[in-house]
Design a protein around this motif. Structure first.
Motif, PDB file in Angstrom:
ATOM      1  N   UNK A  61      48.573  46.915  33.445  1.00 42.12           N
ATOM      2  CA  UNK A  61      48.965  48.324  33.496  1.00 42.12           C
ATOM      3  C   UNK A  61      49.705  48.648  34.778  1.00 42.12           C
ATOM      4  N   UNK A  62      49.255  48.072  35.896  1.00 43.54           N
ATOM      5  CA  UNK A  62      49.887  48.324  37.198  1.00 43.54           C
ATOM      6  C   UNK A  62      50.299  46.990  37.825  1.00 43.54           C
ATOM      7  N   UNK A  63      51.339  46.332  37.297  1.00 43.04           N
ATOM      8  CA  UNK A  63      51.713  45.016  37.841  1.00 43.04           C
ATOM      9  C   UNK A  63      52.228  45.069  39.273  1.00 43.04           C
ATOM     10  N   UNK A  64      52.662  46.234  39.730  1.00 45.21           N
ATOM     11  CA  UNK A  64      53.168  46.351  41.097  1.00 45.21           C
ATOM     12  C   UNK A  64      52.073  46.705  42.097  1.00 45.21           C
ATOM     13  N   UNK A  65      50.898  47.055  41.624  1.00 40.88           N
ATOM     14  CA  UNK A  65      49.798  47.329  42.531  1.00 40.88           C
ATOM     15  C   UNK A  65      49.020  46.046  42.811  1.00 40.88           C
ATOM     16  N   UNK A  66      48.020  46.144  43.661  1.00 38.45           N
ATOM     17  CA  UNK A  66      47.407  44.949  44.223  1.00 38.45           C
ATOM     18  C   UNK A  66      45.920  44.876  43.908  1.00 38.45           C
ATOM     19  N   UNK A  67      45.489  43.685  43.557  1.00 33.24           N
ATOM     20  CA  UNK A  67      44.086  43.285  43.560  1.00 33.24           C
ATOM     21  C   UNK A  67      43.931  42.234  44.648  1.00 33.24           C
ATOM     22  N   UNK A  68      43.064  42.465  45.612  1.00 35.60           N
ATOM     23  CA  UNK A  68      42.970  41.541  46.730  1.00 35.60           C
ATOM     24  C   UNK A  68      41.525  41.141  46.972  1.00 35.60           C
ATOM     25  N   UNK A  69      41.374  40.160  47.850  1.00 36.05           N
ATOM     26  CA  UNK A  69      40.070  39.649  48.286  1.00 36.05           C
ATOM     27  C   UNK A  69      39.914  39.936  49.773  1.00 36.05           C
ATOM     28  N   UNK A  70      38.730  40.424  50.159  1.00 32.35           N
ATOM     29  CA  UNK A  70      38.460  40.763  51.547  1.00 32.35           C
ATOM     30  C   UNK A  70      37.312  39.887  52.047  1.00 32.35           C
ATOM     31  N   UNK A  71      37.613  38.866  52.863  1.00 31.44           N
ATOM     32  CA  UNK A  71      36.548  37.933  53.287  1.00 31.44           C
ATOM     33  C   UNK A  71      35.515  38.565  54.200  1.00 31.44           C
ATOM     34  N   UNK A  72      35.850  39.680  54.871  1.00 31.86           N
ATOM     35  CA  UNK A  72      34.881  40.301  55.779  1.00 31.86           C
ATOM     36  C   UNK A  72      33.739  40.978  55.028  1.00 31.86           C
ATOM     37  N   UNK A  73      33.979  41.398  53.805  1.00 32.76           N
ATOM     38  CA  UNK A  73      32.929  42.018  52.993  1.00 32.76           C
ATOM     39  C   UNK A  73      32.168  40.913  52.262  1.00 32.76           C
ATOM     40  N   UNK A  74      30.861  40.881  52.455  1.00 29.17           N
ATOM     41  CA  UNK A  74      30.066  39.781  51.923  1.00 29.17           C
ATOM     42  C   UNK A  74      28.867  40.316  51.149  1.00 29.17           C
ATOM     43  N   UNK A  75      28.418  39.494  50.237  1.00 29.96           N
ATOM     44  CA  UNK A  75      27.189  39.794  49.498  1.00 29.96           C
ATOM     45  C   UNK A  75      26.517  38.487  49.131  1.00 29.96           C
ATOM     46  N   UNK A  76      25.278  38.583  48.749  1.00 30.88           N
ATOM     47  CA  UNK A  76      24.525  37.416  48.280  1.00 30.88           C
ATOM     48  C   UNK A  76      24.013  37.701  46.876  1.00 30.88           C
ATOM     49  N   UNK A  77      24.087  36.682  46.051  1.00 31.19           N
ATOM     50  CA  UNK A  77      23.608  36.819  44.680  1.00 31.19           C
ATOM     51  C   UNK A  77      22.765  35.615  44.330  1.00 31.19           C
ATOM     52  N   UNK A  78      21.983  35.760  43.303  1.00 32.60           N
ATOM     53  CA  UNK A  78      21.113  34.679  42.837  1.00 32.60           C
ATOM     54  C   UNK A  78      21.859  33.891  41.770  1.00 32.60           C
ATOM     55  N   UNK A  79      22.105  32.620  42.046  1.00 32.67           N
ATOM     56  CA  UNK A  79      22.828  31.761  41.111  1.00 32.67           C
ATOM     57  C   UNK A  79      21.858  31.113  40.138  1.00 32.67           C
ATOM     58  N   UNK A  80      22.337  30.694  38.962  1.00 38.20           N
ATOM     59  CA  UNK A  80      21.453  30.001  38.012  1.00 38.20           C
ATOM     60  C   UNK A  80      20.829  28.773  38.639  1.00 38.20           C
ATOM     61  N   UNK A  81      19.532  28.595  38.426  1.00 39.75           N
ATOM     62  CA  UNK A  81      18.811  27.482  39.040  1.00 39.75           C
ATOM     63  C   UNK A  81      18.420  26.411  38.040  1.00 39.75           C
ATOM     64  N   UNK A  82      18.722  26.609  36.780  1.00 39.10           N
ATOM     65  CA  UNK A  82      18.485  25.582  35.766  1.00 39.10           C
ATOM     66  C   UNK A  82      19.796  25.286  35.051  1.00 39.10           C
ATOM     67  N   UNK A  83      19.900  24.079  34.541  1.00 46.08           N
ATOM     68  CA  UNK A  83      21.172  23.659  33.944  1.00 46.08           C
ATOM     69  C   UNK A  83      21.465  24.433  32.671  1.00 46.08           C
ATOM     70  N   UNK A  84      20.456  24.824  31.917  1.00 39.62           N
ATOM     71  CA  UNK A  84      20.706  25.563  30.680  1.00 39.62           C
ATOM     72  C   UNK A  84      21.313  26.932  30.974  1.00 39.62           C
TER      73      UNK A  84
END
Length: 1175
Positions: A763-786
């Motif tokens: 919809x907005x190809x001229x606008x920007x989606x960016x990544x900001x390395x200074x902003x951080x968070x922690x999440x719980x990743x899957x701990x079993x293979x299934x």
């Protein structure tokens, strides 16, 4: 015709046209509106971005059409899928359990996509391993064909072939060793006796064909020649055997430089000719001989070049006929050149090396540049906040408003009535403006311009937390991390959405109960009632109801953050379902998106929207149109304290940024080997992939666990708004519920976050989606293979289908190979061929160990592999300086077969699986592939959709009717019998609790006297009840100062010694104190709140006083919240019959949205006996 689930018009009695938008500020030149967005006409759906339906017409007065979808329609993709799976007729598929027609079609499309993946993998495998062998069977090594002149010792050439003389016998007249020492590989053909019969090609009588080979030749006819003698016998196998020399079957190779250095040598059609015997026999030019003239011309005129006579000899017929004879008589070898096939293979190899290595190096360099320089500028605090810009109260072009609205502001921001409006009968009416009771402390006005200093550096931000079946620790940790950020509580709103009445697997308390128990509910809102809204689903699931709890969340560090909890409770018919109210994460996001979209455009609101509007306005002190950004966080994510401020600063720096994500780290790195192999993958996907995409402003996936979106953006000229997240086209596309193809289902049902990013980029190809390395968070990743397998199946399939859409967007940043479109294409191909790539990588490593490369060309694949795997390691060292991530990288490399083979192959074969699998499990859940109910029909008319003006009129009239009934009962039975409180048990209501306003007049409505029908859709509370403290002062009343004098050290010390004079506190902040104002707000809930001073009026609103009031009576609560699904009746005959964990405790103070919280004596609320878990 549109889908049958589009909004249908509600009947109304007035014949007046709906309000339309007028030009903003016609009389003022301060604010000029250019051509911006135009909202589509009512009942005309915008063209979808993906799979647009056939163009159909629709009339507002006609009934909604039946949705037939893709049934009966055939396109090229369906035909291709049938052609690919011709060997599997429907009967056979029914035998294997695939009975539904749509399931069979999904299976066919899955098989077709798998065949495409296999085909692409085969192409990549052939190009990588088979192209070189196909075009250059000898491996491209010229040594298999040629032996370069002077390269190998103890070799000589005869008639163009190389002979090994290492075992030769020394002759009296010829010393082979001396000749080889003089020039290895030189031509000695003229030492052998030859006759004309040996060359049948030479039938001409010209000198080039009849000149004798040596002086002892029997064919010699001239005595003036200087031909040398021929001491050796006729060349043949017997002669070679007697001389003990061996034919190596290699051709003597010459370079162009060597031909140029040999005076009597020339080249015709790649064959090197030794013309020394001819010149020795004919030292003088032969008159009339064209061939002789050409030979001498080439040798004399091109002494320093390669003496290529090909073009000269092919110029005339007589000379062209002489070529076979000359090549047979005087051939000494060939130009040592690469075969055409080998050249093409080598060219392709080098081009591939350049492109791939270039992309890898460019990605690496740009990722470093972004991490070092660009990202640091984005987190700087905003400047120039003293400028004047468009107010958040101004609605964008295409919004719905009164024709008398000259400023373009929203109706709820206009405190002044317009007395010039008249009806056709001549009676005056009040304008469609907000009543004074809806304003918040007079902070808002109808001025279209505002000083940004009033808002400040911290934008109004809503933090959306979507919950499904998470436990208390996860939800509490997420909400507490948001509340604990160093971002002002007056600028952030925590918006929690519970996706249904669900109890997580292994949990004793339902998710809604957990969420509500964490909040300190505001008692003014009382007992919330279920409000209807249009949900994402099919059939009966298209309609849903939700309850809105409002209050504050008190964090462990003392933050008191405004919070609302939206509990999707479902329709009464879902009471016996396993997951009543559940509609998916996308529906939870759309509750927020639809709400802000309708607020932005003053569009028709559902009852849920209006209820949220009132509660948000009361909690925040401003109307919801002041919110500009939205942070979306999952319920198992904890954000860092500075992250929210960094994300908002990033939005401040560039108005073209529409979305930004932070770095997601794994909180349980060492829990199992499954979490260990994900650490490096998480890190490199952010700091390498997303950092590179951020340079182009085209991050293809903003993770749903931690991303911020811009609700609306100011133009660069600050004179208008551009809706972003709430743009109608985006909301409409994201809210699709009727999907028919496998492609659409993979887009909508598996990866909501990536699909939303795709829609925004399209919809907005001229606008920007960016990544900001200074902003951080922690999440719980899957701990079993299934669980990892289920998660990555959704992610990989969603990635493939979204990249298929993004690769068609042509106007992304860049051009050709240096464009975001090319990068997306490479990512798409790379994702599809992952299984083949890992197989080729293994074959390459094994082959290199068994047969190490001998030259640069053979080492090119290893160089590419080293660059792909090694550069990220360098990136880690130079950007983070954390050597530990190198160890995590080693763990990741050992798991490459899982990442690149097991997970993709499993995902591709499950293209037709649209469930969430094992990622989020629910107690007693039955696996479902979508949120639909095809056994029922939804006609789109059961949920009322009305604009804010009409809802506000109904609300005020309801209050007026309630007040009228109370007074009638007082006259009949005396004061205190009826209506001695506000109907909520909140204490007596003063006579002046409600003031008359513009909306209380029946003449100001476009509806008739049947207004009472809407009273049931409005919450039974009065947010402006003076028995409670007024909303906070959200907007700053002081101007922003850009400059000022800098105090010296002595002056500052003097000021600190004398102290500061504090200004008197604002009445709204100082006059209201609770009786139990304990130091820690964690031990306070709604029962303990009792206004110390009670508001009373003395006839006019400007003369007021405060007196002591009684304590608020207790109500059924969940620690500090109010239950609505279980009524306050002994039998508890509410619409939600389900109980959390099966406990049946009927104590009134332990109820939540789904019944009693626990069966023991533990208090799970936030009351005085709080025993919550520590974060």
């Amino acid at each position: 015709m549109p889908s049958k689930y589009d909004d249908a018009p509600l009947p109304f009695t007035s014949s007046a046209p709906l309000p339309t938008r007028q030009q903003t500020l016609k009389s003022s030149g301060t604010l000029k509106r250019g051509k911006t967005l135009t909202r589509p006409e009512r009942h005309v759906a915008p063209v979808p971005l993906i799979a647009p339906p056939p163009t159909q017409s629709f009339s507002p007065s006609s009934s909604l059409p039946e949705s037939k979808g893709m049934v009966g329609e055939l396109d090229w993709w369906r035909l291709w899928s049938y052609a690919t799976t011709w060997w599997a007729p429907p009967v056979v598929l029914k035998w294997f359990g695939i009975k539904e027609k749509q399931s069979r079609q999904a299976w066919r499309e899955k098989v077709t996509l798998c065949w495409i993946a296999i085909l692409l993998g085969g192409v990549v495998g052939f190009v990588t391993m088979g192209l070189q062998k196909a075009l250059c069977p000898d491996g491209g090594n010229a040594g298999h064909l040629y032996d370069r002149l002077g390269q190998n010792e103890l070799t000589l050439s005869i008639s163009g072939y190389v002979f090994n003389i290492s075992t030769s016998k020394t002759q009296e007249t010829v010393d082979f060793y001396a000749l080889a020492k003089q020039m290895p590989g030189q031509d000695i053909t003229n030492l052998f006796t030859r006759t004309a019969a040996d060359y049948p090609q030479c039938s001409s009588t010209a000198k080039y064909a009849s000149t004798p080979y040596c002086t002892n030749s029997t064919t010699s006819t001239t005595t003036s020649s200087t031909s040398q003698s021929c001491p050796l016998a006729k060349p043949g196998d017997s002669t070679f055997s007697s001389l003990a020399i061996q034919n190596t079957s290699k051709i003597e190779g010459y370079s162009w430089e060597q031909v140029a250095a040999l005076k009597e040598y020339l080249v015709i059609d790649g064959v090197v000719l030794n013309m020394k015997p001819y010149l020795d026999a004919n030292p003088q030019a032969i008159s009339g001989d064209e061939v002789d003239k050409a030979i001498r011309q080439v040798l004399n005129n091109q002494p320093s070049s390669g003496k290529d006579a090909t073009r000269l000899f092919y110029h005339r017929k007589a000379m062209q006929d002489s070529i076979p004879c000359m090549q047979a008589r005087y051939g000494a070898g060939r130009i040592d050149k690469v075969a055409p096939g080998c050249f093409v293979a080598s060219l392709f190899l080098y081009v591939s090396l350049g492109v791939i290595l270039g992309v890898v190096l460019v990605r690496f360099a740009m990722a470093c540049i972004f991490n070092w320089f660009m990202s640091a500028k984005l987190v700087r605090p905003p400047k120039d906040l003293g400028r004047t810009a468009i107010s958040p109260a101004v609605m964008p072009e295409g919004a719905n408003m009164s024709i008398h609205n000259k400023t373009g502001t929203a109706p709820w921001s206009n405190p002044n009535a317009n007395s010039k409006n008249k009806l056709k009968n001549g009676k005056k009416i009040n304008g469609l403006n907000s009543s004074s009771t809806t304003l918040v402390n007079g902070n808002q006005s109808n001025e279209p311009l505002i000083s940004l200093a009033k808002i400040g550096a911290e934008l109004f931000t809503v933090c959306l937390v979507t919950c499904y079946s998470e436990g208390e620790d996860s939800i509490k940790g997420t909400i507490d991390s948001i509340a604990s950020t160093n971002y002002s509580d007056s600028r952030k709103l925590i918006w929690v959405v519970c996706d249904g009445m669900i109890t997580g697997h292994g949990e004793k308390v339902s998710t809604p109960d957990i969420c509500v128990s964490l909040m300190d509910a505001d008692p003014r809102f009382g007992n919330p009632m279920p409000m209807g809204y249009i949900a994402v689903g099919s059939g009966a699931k298209r309609e849903n109801r939700a309850m809105v709890y409002a209050g504050h969340y008190v964090s462990k560090n003392g933050h008191r953050t405004p919070t609302i909890v939206v509990v999707k409770c479902g329709m009464p018919s879902e009471a016996r379902d396993k997951k009543p109210g559940n509609r998916g994460k996308r529906d939870s996001q759309l509750i927020l998106m639809n709400f802000f979209s309708r607020v932005t455009y003053n569009d028709r609101m559902s009852p849920l929207d209006f209820d949220v509007f009132r509660k948000v306005q009361t909690l925040m002190g401003v109307t919801p149109d002041y919110f500009e950004t939205c942070l979306m966080v999952d319920a198992d994510t904890k954000i860092y304290p500075d992250s929210l401020r960094y994300l908002v600063n990033c939005m401040h720096q560039d108005n073209m940024i529409m979305g930004v994500c932070g770095e997601t780290r794994i909180a349980n790195k060492r829990q199992s080997w499954v979490t260990a192999i994900q650490v490096y993958e998480y890190f490199i996907s952010h700091h390498h992939v997303k950092a590179f995409e951020s340079v182009f402003g085209g991050v293809t996936c903003l993770p749903g666990c931690f991303s911020m979106y811009r609700i609306k953006a100011r133009k660069d000229t600050d004179n208008d708004w551009v809706p972003i997240l709430v743009k109608p086209e985006i909301v409409s596309e994201y809210s699709q519920s009727e999907v028919h193809t496998l492609h659409q289902k993979n887009l909508l049902l598996l990866g909501e976050d990536r699909f939303l990013s795709t829609i925004m980029l399209r919809t907005f190809p001229r606008r920007k989606n960016i990544f900001l390395p200074q902003a951080k968070c922690r999440t719980v990743a899957p701990d079993t293979f299934s669980v990892l397998l289920s998660q990555r199946r959704r992610w990989i399939n969603s990635t493939v289908h979204n990249l298929m859409e993004l690769v068609r967007v042509r106007n992304l940043c860049g051009t050709f190979c240096f464009s975001m479109q090319f990068v997306v294409f490479m990512d798409l191909v790379g994702t599809v061929v992952l299984p083949v790539a890992i197989c080729l990588t293994g074959a390459l490593i094994i082959n290199s160990i068994l047969d190490p490369p001998s030259d640069f060309q053979e080492a090119i694949p290893l160089m590419l592999l080293g660059a792909v795997l090694g550069l990220p390691a360098i990136l880690i060292l130079i950007t983070t300086r954390k050597v530990i991530y190198i160890a995590w990288m080693v763990v990741y490399l050992f798991a490459l077969p899982i990442w690149n083979f097991v997970l993709p192959v499993y995902s591709f074969w499950h293209f037709d699986d649209f469930s969430w699998g094992e990622t989020r499990r629910v107690e007693g859940e039955v696996r479902s592939k979508a949120h639909d109910d095809k056994t029922a029909v939804f006609d789109g008319t059961t949920v009322p959709l009305r604009r804010w003006e009409d809802w506000e009129k109904s609300r005020l009239r309801k209050l007026r009717r309630d007040e009228k009934k109370r007074r009638e009962m007082e006259r009949q039975f005396g004061a205190g019998f009826h209506g001695d409180n506000d109907g909520l048990g909140l204490g007596p209501t003063p006579r002046g609790a409600w003031t008359r306003s513009d909306y209380e007049s029946d003449s100001g409505s476009v509806f008739g006297s049947e207004e009472d029908v809407w009273g049931a859709e409005i919450g039974g509370y009065n947010e402006n009840n003076p028995a409670f403290p007024p909303p906070p002062m959200a907007l700053s009343q002081q101007s922003h100062h850009n400059g000022g004098a800098t105090l010296g050290q002595d002056e500052m010390a003097a000021i600190l010694d004398s102290g500061f004079d504090d200004s008197p506190p604002h009445p709204s902040q100082s006059t209201f104190r609770t009786e139990r104002n304990v130091p820690s707000p964690l031990h306070r809930h709604q029962h303990d709140y009792s206004p110390q001073m009670k508001y009373q009026t003395n006839g006019d609103n400007n003369n007021s006083s405060y007196i002591n009031g009684p304590r608020t009576p207790d109500m059924p609560t969940t620690g500090d919240s109010v239950s609505s699904s279980i009524e306050s009746r002994p039998q508890g005959s509410g619409h939600a019959k389900k109980r959390s964990g099966g406990v049946n405790n009927q104590r009134a103070h332990n109820y939540g949205p789904m019944g009693p919280l626990q069966g023991d004596d533990d208090d799970t609320g936030w009351g005085g006996g709080f025993k919550g878990r520590k974060l």
